[in-house]
Write an enzyme that holds these catalytic residues in place. Structure first.
Site, PDB file in Angstrom:
ATOM      1  CB  CYS A  17      59.075  27.444 -16.714  1.00 51.78           C
ATOM      2  SG  CYS A  17      60.675  26.869 -17.322  1.00 51.78           S
ATOM      3  CB  CYS A  20      63.831  29.399 -15.073  1.00 53.39           C
ATOM      4  SG  CYS A  20      63.470  29.544 -16.830  1.00 53.39           S
ATOM      5  CG  ASP A 427      50.487  30.538  29.020  1.00 59.63           C
ATOM      6  OD1 ASP A 427      50.698  29.817  30.005  1.00 59.63           O
ATOM      7  OD2 ASP A 427      50.533  31.778  29.052  1.00 59.63           O
ATOM      8  CG  ASP A 634      53.520  35.220  27.227  1.00 61.33           C
ATOM      9  OD1 ASP A 634      54.488  34.559  26.810  1.00 61.33           O
ATOM     10  OD2 ASP A 634      53.358  35.491  28.425  1.00 61.33           O
ATOM     11  CG  ASP A 638      54.143  30.661  27.261  1.00 55.74           C
ATOM     12  OD1 ASP A 638      54.337  30.025  28.307  1.00 55.74           O
ATOM     13  OD2 ASP A 638      53.216  31.462  27.115  1.00 55.74           O
TER      14      ASP A 638
END
Length: 739
Positions: A17, A20, A427, A634, A638
């Site tokens: 759970c 834990c 771009d 790309d 960039d």
């Protein structure tokens, strides 16, 4: 400052759970040298980050972490060990559940008999004999984990189940042993069925939950399955089958029709069609000739090829993809941290509520039996299993379906942020456009044969590597025109090319060169000006003659929009998202392309004449006013802009730069993947919110009902198990997503 060691992944068994998760994280963070630890309940794994000055001994580090996990009461494993050893059959792990159902069924029969007015009560000794193995053999895991939690002064689901069912079993034994002996045929009402059925239902819920987890990790297993075990190495003695682990860069491998490409490389001999759909999501095969790249994991078509290996092991594109998807599934979304904080105090609060329930019913005059049963119901229904699974289950399903469609999500934060995006900056070159110049117009002076003129120009340009020259040759070949071998070719730097074809001398170059040479553009001068105004690059062709240089034709070059780019931009606008194109081209060319893509330059949809180094500043400018901006590029030049954006999307072939700079990598250059990525993010976040709502709703509604006596332990156990299963099932609905 020294760089921190790479994060370490560790498998963890025994977590049940959200409490834990918090407990394991606290234990790991106490290890010297650990700067942060993130534990994922759905993947049963931990990712540990080290401080820069941590000791570089990886073996010692892992030993310390494993000891910390074991001391916390859980089972340390090697990363991926559980999955590797996992039986993937649908009924894996069902044996304990089946035994529990067989032993519990007779205990439930009297409850069914009551509905029909029948008295099917079993003897007390038989109820004891059926319930005790379920309680202490099948339920041993709850006692073990609950004991560890108590020693650590913490709480978890196992402690709640162990306390609740033990109370029910113990009360039943007490009632049985203290029953009056003057009525031998009388059997007191016992609660053995409650303790046995609750444990069986919890085990059933955990089994269904494990089945669902296997489905969420299907994307990872499918990617691992793309790697063949054996390859055909081309050696001096011919083809030799060797394990893929022995392949080295520079080796020549034979790939037969229908086989998977084992590693990354290039085509050395032959040509074929390659199915890359599992890597890029692109359904159509792509042609691969000599020199073309091959990606490991893709499927060879009907051609036998010899490939030269360029990358192996962890350096292949497939390995990068697997690592990226695993990272995303192991990461913790920001919203999950709030859940963890709530879970850390949840179990102690529940124990307090159960105690208040017990005392409250006793104070109200109810017997010990009734008060204890209501307290047990509170303990059982309050298990925070669903809280721990709500977020990671949705993230695993979302990142898995995204990877299937060629969208790689780097981390959970990018996934969670993407649904907030209200501005997308693209771009231009290579993202919205093809990125390669094409011959868009070829016009000849009156009296010239257009096909013959194009063939002559292509012949002169055939030896040049200039992008415009390649565009002319490609256009001629696309029309089926012969490209002859030119003579006396001479390149004029910055101007153009001169050469002879069939004894005629041609000059191909810029309008500036033609002007310098005194070539009269004549009737095509107006057309040249119009093409330039539209943003095209214009070149001219002149022929030497007795009268000097005479204009023969005019050529216009321009980039073309990618297929689907206009539709992708329209889809984003339909979602209320602003789209902006960022370009380094002059404003005329940029605005002309923007109009072809459906953008409105007058509305500020175009940022022209932007240098690569200034793109990040433009992204920051778009973020003013609290806007959430995604940058699509790309992934190479960039990179600064991708990093500056709230969400960076690298469009390309999954290069290292793209994967590191961007939060999301689009494995094929399709602008419509941007729309898909945002939609997957939106749906995943919606699933997270739905899961958290239902997880909290079960507890918020269930605990008061149990405390007030409206739920018995059996119903509470069923509701608790149902909460975990429903959360996993809701997350798995994401697998049905389609573009």
């Amino acid at each position: 400052m020294a760089a921190a060691p790479a994060p370490l992944d560790l498998g963890i068994g025994g977590m049940t759970c959200a409490s834990c998760v918090s407990r394991v994280e606290r234990a790991l963070r106490k290890v010297p040298g650990v700067s942060d630890a993130t534990v994922n309940l759905a993947t049963e794994s931990a990712r540990v980050a080290w401080a820069p000055d941590a000791a570089p001994d990886a073996v010692a580090m892992e030993a310390l972490l494993r000891r910390a996990v074991r001391n916390a009461g859980y089972e340390p494993r090697a990363a991926g060990q559980a999955e590797a050893a996992e039986d993937l059959s649908p009924w894996a792990g069902f044996l304990p559940v089946g035994v529990g159902l067989l032993l519990s069924a007779p205990l439930v029969l009297p409850m069914l008999g009551d509905l029909f007015g029948q008295q099917w009560m079993l003897p007390a000794w038989l109820q004891f004999a059926l319930a005790t193995p379920v309680q202490f053999i099948l339920g041993a895991r709850f006692y073990k984990a609950g004991w560890h939690a108590m020693k650590a002064l913490a709480g978890n689901m196992d402690l709640l189940v162990a306390l609740g069912t033990s109370a029910g079993w113990g009360l039943s034994v007490w009632l049985w042993l203290t029953a009056p002996t003057d009525h031998p045929g009388h059997v007191p009402h016992l609660y053995f069925e409650a303790s046995a059925v609750v444990i069986t239902l919890v085990l059933l819920g955990k089994w269904l939950e494990a089945r669902a987890k296997r489905q969420t990790t299907a994307a990872i297993r499918a990617l691992h399955a793309l790697r063949p075990e054996v390859v055909h190495l081309l050696s001096k003695s011919g083809e030799v089958d060797v394990p893929v682990a022995e392949v080295m860069v520079g080796d020549l491998l034979v790939v037969r029709p229908g086989e998977r490409i084992p590693v990354d490389g290039t085509v050395h001999e032959g040509h074929t069609q390659v199915d890359e759909s599992m890597l890029t999501g692109e359904p159509l095969p792509v042609a691969r000739d000599v020199g073309a790249g091959l990606t490991g994991g893709s499927i060879n078509g009907d051609g036998r090829v010899v490939m030269a290996v360029t990358a192996v092991g962890s350096e292949t594109v497939l390995a990068h993809i697997i690592r990226l998807v695993e990272d995303a599934q192991a990461a913790k979304a920001p919203i999950q941290r709030l859940v963890d904080e709530v879970s850390a105090i949840f179990v102690p609060v529940v124990l307090g509520v159960a105690l208040c329930t017990l005392l409250g019913w006793l104070w109200a005059g109810a017997g010990v039996e009734v008060a204890l049963i209501h307290a047990v119901a509170v303990l059982v229904i309050a298990c925070p299993c669903a809280l721990g699974l709500a977020t990671p289950a949705a993230i695993m399903a979302g990142t898995g379906v995204a990877a299937k469609h060629g969208i790689l999500i780097k981390d959970a934060q990018a996934l969670e942020l993407a649904h907030k995006v209200d501005t997308v900056a693209f771009d231009k070159t290579g993202t919205l456009t093809v990125g390669q110049p094409r011959l868009t117009a070829f016009e000849v002076v009156a009296g010239q044969d257009e096909a013959a003129a194009l063939a002559a120009v292509a012949a002169v340009q055939s030896g040049s590597e200039h992008p415009l020259a390649r565009a002319v040759v490609a256009a001629a070949r696309a029309r089926g025109l012969p490209v002859a071998q030119p003579d006396a070719v001479r390149a004029v730097p910055g101007r153009g090319t001169e050469g002879e074809v069939d004894g005629r001398s041609y000059l191909v170059g810029s309008l500036r060169w033609m002007q310098e040479l005194g070539v009269d553009l004549g009737p095509l001068a107006t057309r040249a000006q119009a093409l330039q105004a539209e943003g095209f690059t214009v070149s001219a062709v002149a022929q030497r003659s007795a009268q000097g240089l005479v204009l023969r034709s005019l050529m216009a070059f321009g980039d073309e929009p990618k297929p689907g780019a206009r539709e992708a931009l329209a889809a984003l606008k339909a979602r209320g998202i602003r789209t902006v194109m960022v370009s380094g081209d002059n404003r005329g060319a940029a605005e002309a392309m923007a109009r072809r893509l459906g953008l409105n330059p007058a509305a500020g949809d175009v940022m022209a004449e932007v240098l690569p180094g200034d793109k990040a500043a433009q992204v920051v400018a778009l973020q003013t006013g609290g806007k959430t901006v995604a940058m699509v590029g790309d992934g190479v030049n960039d990179a600064p802009a991708l990093a500056a954006a709230d969400v960076g999307m690298a469009m390309g072939n999954g290069t290292d730069v793209a994967m590191h700079a961007a939060g999301i990598t689009l494995m094929r250059g399709d602008p419509q993947l941007v729309v898909a990525a945002l939609d997957i993010s939106h749906r995943t976040v919606m699933k997270i919110r739905q899961n958290l709502f239902w997880a909290f709703a079960y507890n918020v509604a269930g605990i008061p009902l149990a405390a007030l006596g409206y739920l018995n332990p059996v119903v509470a156990g069923a509701a608790m198990a149902l909460s975990s299963v429903s959360v996993m099932a809701n997350a798995l609905l994401l697998k049905r997503w389609r573009m």
